[in-house]
Design a protein around this motif. Sequence first.
Motif, mmCIF file in Angstrom:
data_model
loop_
_atom_site.group_PDB
_atom_site.id
_atom_site.type_symbol
_atom_site.label_atom_id
_atom_site.label_comp_id
_atom_site.label_asym_id
_atom_site.label_seq_id
_atom_site.Cartn_x
_atom_site.Cartn_y
_atom_site.Cartn_z
ATOM 1 N N VAL A 126 8.240 5.527 2.600
ATOM 2 C CA VAL A 126 8.424 4.283 3.333
ATOM 3 C C VAL A 126 9.072 3.270 2.392
ATOM 4 C CG1 VAL A 126 7.289 2.441 4.634
ATOM 5 C CG2 VAL A 126 6.362 4.779 4.708
ATOM 6 N N LEU A 127 10.171 2.677 2.842
ATOM 7 C CA LEU A 127 10.818 1.597 2.108
ATOM 8 C C LEU A 127 10.299 0.282 2.688
ATOM 9 C CD1 LEU A 127 12.840 0.304 0.189
ATOM 10 C CD2 LEU A 127 14.652 0.821 1.860
ATOM 11 N N VAL A 128 9.559 -0.454 1.880
ATOM 12 C CA VAL A 128 8.953 -1.721 2.301
ATOM 13 C C VAL A 128 9.806 -2.863 1.766
ATOM 14 C CG1 VAL A 128 6.914 -3.211 2.143
ATOM 15 C CG2 VAL A 128 6.638 -0.716 2.327
ATOM 16 N N VAL A 129 10.272 -3.724 2.683
ATOM 17 C CA VAL A 129 11.084 -4.871 2.299
ATOM 18 C C VAL A 129 10.347 -6.127 2.765
ATOM 19 C CG1 VAL A 129 13.377 -5.903 2.286
ATOM 20 C CG2 VAL A 129 13.124 -3.447 2.721
ATOM 21 N N GLU A 130 9.804 -6.833 1.813
ATOM 22 C CA GLU A 130 8.967 -8.008 2.099
ATOM 23 C C GLU A 130 9.102 -8.954 0.927
ATOM 24 O OE1 GLU A 130 6.878 -10.878 3.072
ATOM 25 O OE2 GLU A 130 6.624 -9.322 4.590
ATOM 26 N N ASP A 147 2.122 -5.921 -1.751
ATOM 27 C CA ASP A 147 1.063 -5.202 -2.458
ATOM 28 C C ASP A 147 0.045 -4.609 -1.483
ATOM 29 O OD1 ASP A 147 2.269 -5.880 -4.857
ATOM 30 O OD2 ASP A 147 0.812 -7.446 -5.363
ATOM 31 N N LEU A 148 -0.372 -5.396 -0.496
ATOM 32 C CA LEU A 148 -1.341 -4.910 0.492
ATOM 33 C C LEU A 148 -0.779 -3.733 1.294
ATOM 34 C CD1 LEU A 148 -2.717 -8.338 1.769
ATOM 35 C CD2 LEU A 148 -3.974 -6.623 0.443
ATOM 36 N N ALA A 171 -2.149 0.162 1.204
ATOM 37 C CA ALA A 171 -2.607 0.810 2.443
ATOM 38 C C ALA A 171 -1.849 2.099 2.712
ATOM 39 C CB ALA A 171 -2.445 -0.149 3.620
ATOM 40 N N LEU A 172 -0.544 2.092 2.505
ATOM 41 C CA LEU A 172 0.254 3.289 2.783
ATOM 42 C C LEU A 172 0.033 4.374 1.734
ATOM 43 C CD1 LEU A 172 3.565 1.642 4.047
ATOM 44 C CD2 LEU A 172 1.669 2.575 5.402
ATOM 45 N N GLU A 173 -0.072 3.970 0.468
ATOM 46 C CA GLU A 173 -0.342 4.959 -0.581
ATOM 47 C C GLU A 173 -1.716 5.602 -0.395
ATOM 48 O OE1 GLU A 173 0.411 2.962 -4.314
ATOM 49 O OE2 GLU A 173 2.547 3.498 -4.241
ATOM 50 N N ALA A 174 -2.679 4.850 0.120
ATOM 51 C CA ALA A 174 -4.008 5.406 0.386
ATOM 52 C C ALA A 174 -3.935 6.500 1.451
ATOM 53 C CB ALA A 174 -4.967 4.302 0.822
ATOM 54 N N GLN A 175 -2.887 6.484 2.261
ATOM 55 C CA GLN A 175 -2.676 7.509 3.292
ATOM 56 C C GLN A 175 -1.785 8.638 2.786
ATOM 57 O OE1 GLN A 175 -4.181 7.479 6.404
ATOM 58 N NE2 GLN A 175 -5.331 5.867 5.397
ATOM 59 N N GLY A 176 -1.470 8.630 1.486
ATOM 60 C CA GLY A 176 -0.671 9.695 0.896
ATOM 61 C C GLY A 176 0.835 9.504 1.037
ATOM 62 N N MET A 177 1.260 8.316 1.423
ATOM 63 C CA MET A 177 2.684 8.064 1.572
ATOM 64 C C MET A 177 3.276 7.568 0.257
ATOM 65 S SD MET A 177 2.832 6.245 5.288
ATOM 66 C CE MET A 177 1.757 6.823 6.609
ATOM 67 N N VAL A 230 5.793 5.012 -1.466
ATOM 68 C CA VAL A 230 6.284 3.687 -1.097
ATOM 69 C C VAL A 230 7.326 3.219 -2.106
ATOM 70 C CG1 VAL A 230 5.655 1.270 -0.706
ATOM 71 C CG2 VAL A 230 4.100 3.107 0.022
ATOM 72 N N LEU A 231 8.480 2.825 -1.581
ATOM 73 C CA LEU A 231 9.517 2.156 -2.358
ATOM 74 C C LEU A 231 9.463 0.694 -1.943
ATOM 75 C CD1 LEU A 231 12.430 4.694 -1.758
ATOM 76 C CD2 LEU A 231 10.861 4.617 -3.703
ATOM 77 N N GLU A 232 9.722 -0.218 -2.873
ATOM 78 C CA GLU A 232 9.575 -1.634 -2.564
ATOM 79 C C GLU A 232 10.809 -2.434 -2.945
ATOM 80 O OE1 GLU A 232 5.813 -3.427 -3.966
ATOM 81 O OE2 GLU A 232 5.384 -1.401 -4.695
ATOM 82 N N ALA A 233 11.097 -3.442 -2.117
ATOM 83 C CA ALA A 233 12.137 -4.416 -2.422
ATOM 84 C C ALA A 233 11.716 -5.743 -1.810
ATOM 85 C CB ALA A 233 13.478 -3.965 -1.857
ATOM 86 N N GLU A 234 12.116 -6.834 -2.451
ATOM 87 C CA GLU A 234 11.757 -8.140 -1.897
ATOM 88 C C GLU A 234 12.911 -8.783 -1.142
ATOM 89 O OE1 GLU A 234 11.618 -11.542 -4.993
ATOM 90 O OE2 GLU A 234 10.916 -9.764 -6.059
ATOM 91 N N ARG A 235 14.083 -8.163 -1.173
ATOM 92 C CA ARG A 235 15.255 -8.676 -0.458
ATOM 93 C C ARG A 235 16.002 -7.507 0.174
ATOM 94 N NH1 ARG A 235 17.404 -13.733 -2.122
ATOM 95 N NH2 ARG A 235 19.410 -12.890 -1.505
ATOM 96 N N GLY A 236 16.732 -7.804 1.219
ATOM 97 C CA GLY A 236 17.487 -6.772 1.919
ATOM 98 C C GLY A 236 18.552 -6.121 1.073
#
Length: 138
Positions: A18-22, A29-30, A34-40, A42-48
């Motif tokens: 899952v790519l999370v953009v927030e 972080d939340l 939550a997603l990592e706890a489900q075994g996913m 996670v890639l993260e970015a704060e801007r599009g």
Amino acid sequence: MSSEERHAAATRVRPATVLVVEDQEVIRDLVRDALEAQGMRVLEAERGDAALRLAASDPAAIDVLLADVVLPGMPGPVVASRLRELRPGVGVVLMSGLGAAELRARGIDPGAHDLLEKPFRTADLVRRVRSALPAAGP
């Protein structure tokens, strides 16, 4: 199927990415936790723009984009459209704390997107991300 067989089968399956953009770190972080706890994964970015660079440079599959509607520089729906050009078939869930009227005032049709309203419960987040996962092939 025995528990050993289930475990062996589960370890052969690639975890969903899952790519999370927030732009708000606390929400990112939340969501990540939550997603990592489900075994996913996670890639993260704060801007599009950062999310699109990450998607272009990371050869691994991205299964779902989870993006805030309102982001600095590039709104979530635009990120989704551009990501789908790079990664056809990616599932998309947009999230927003804005009401429908305010979204429409910004030119965003809330009915045109899978929209997760903030604040949300962890169970709702996980359910929506799982429902956006592309169907597995044969």
